[in-house]
Scaffold this active site. Structure first.
Site, PDB file in Angstrom:
ATOM      1  N   ASP A 193       0.834  -1.206   0.000  1.00  6.78           N
ATOM      2  CA  ASP A 193       0.000   0.000   0.000  1.00  6.78           C
ATOM      3  C   ASP A 193       0.871   1.259   0.000  1.00  6.78           C
ATOM      4  O   ASP A 193       1.982   1.239   0.525  1.00  6.78           O
ATOM      5  CB  ASP A 193      -0.914  -0.033   1.240  1.00  6.78           C
ATOM      6  CG  ASP A 193      -2.134   0.847   1.062  1.00  6.78           C
ATOM      7  OD1 ASP A 193      -2.297   1.462  -0.020  1.00  6.78           O
ATOM      8  OD2 ASP A 193      -2.941   0.939   2.004  1.00  6.78           O
ATOM      9  N   ASN A 232     -10.368  -3.077  -6.704  1.00  5.84           N
ATOM     10  CA  ASN A 232      -9.532  -2.149  -7.481  1.00  5.84           C
ATOM     11  C   ASN A 232     -10.110  -1.808  -8.854  1.00  5.84           C
ATOM     12  O   ASN A 232      -9.715  -0.817  -9.465  1.00  5.84           O
ATOM     13  CB  ASN A 232      -8.097  -2.689  -7.652  1.00  5.84           C
ATOM     14  CG  ASN A 232      -7.262  -2.601  -6.401  1.00  5.84           C
ATOM     15  OD1 ASN A 232      -6.343  -3.399  -6.187  1.00  5.84           O
ATOM     16  ND2 ASN A 232      -7.545  -1.636  -5.529  1.00  5.84           N
TER      17      ASN A 232
END
Ligand code: FPP
Length: 246
Positions: A21, A69
């Site tokens: 991340d 996503n």
């Protein structure tokens, strides 16, 4: 003493799961587009895998693209897919040098055709390697995986191949995408976020969580060693008391 020499190589985790991340924030800090962060993040993947190999880790699962996503802006999704296709193809020689076998978890059939093709080719070309297993979570979500497992089990019961009383944890494990891997002992999430984000929910029942503020494109060998060292200092009790573990 340097960090590597503090690691007890006899107690390295077998399987490390990683939520990569902070690519977007890293890129923004450099005044660059988000995709630049993802592309430098590939260097971190390479470095992490070779560091994991040095300390005897056998499996590393990277959360590369979640089902959620797809909701990102279209140009980012397309850019990520292109990066994935290029990376998978380019990294095969390095994977072979490292003795790394490529696997994937997630609904690969939902990925663009060129991505599916490169993935299949890279898996074939690395199939003989056995030093370390590199697992890419692609179009993956844990709830999707669990739902599919339940559907498969229900179908077997419906068809009389299985009795509901025969359903147990082992059988459920065998329906998971991760059936060939041990559960991760260590989860690493970068960038200061402290969430699971629909990642390996079933498999991480006893996993130690390690969160670091380092943004994924900055994550390097030493950061992996730090995480493993902290893991080695923790006591894993699996619901028991300390005295029972001696
Ligand atoms: C999260 O950062 C990262 C991703 C969604 C993508 C990770 C993918 C790669 C590093 C490419 C790897 C490719 C292969 C084939 C291994 P973010 O964009 O959510 O960052 P932010 O939270 O700062 O916005």
């Amino acid at each position: 003493m340097d960090i590597f020499s503090q690691i007890d190589l006899t107690k390295s985790p077998k399987h490390i799961a990683i939520i990569m991340d902070g690519n977007g924030r890293w890129a923004k800090k450099q005044g660059q587009e988000r995709l630049f962060g993802h592309s430098i993040g590939v260097d971190s993947v390479r470095d992490t895998l070779s560091a994991a190999k040095k300390i005897g880790v056998k499996y590393v699962t990277f959360y590369a693209f979640s089902t959620e996503n797809w909701g990102r802006p279209q140009d980012e999704v397309e850019g990520l897919m292109d990066l994935m296709v290029k990376t998978i193809a380019n990294e095969v020689p390095a994977m072979n040098e490292n003795g790394a076998k490529l696997w994937s978890i997630g609904d690969v059939s939902g990925l663009p055709q060129d991505c599916q093709d490169e993935l299949r080719i890279a898996k074939e070309k690395t199939a003989q390697n056995s030093t370390i297993n590199m697992i890419l979570a692609l179009n993956y979500s844990s709830r999707w995986e669990i739902t599919e497992a339940i559907k498969n089990i229900a179908e077997k019961v419906e068809n009389g191949l299985l009795k509901s009383t025969e359903i147990n944890e082992k059988l459920i494990n065998e329906e998971m995408n991760t059936q060939h891997f041990p559960d991760p002992e260590l989860l690493i999430r970068t960038s200061g976020e402290q969430r699971l984000s629909n990642f390996l929910l079933w498999q991480m029942a006893y996993t130690e969580f390690y969160f670091t503020d380092v943004l994924w494109p900055d994550f390097r060998e030493e950061d992996l060693f730090k995480a493993v060292l902290e893991y080695q200092h923790r006591e894993r009790r699996f619901g028991q008391v300390s005295e029972q573990l001696i």
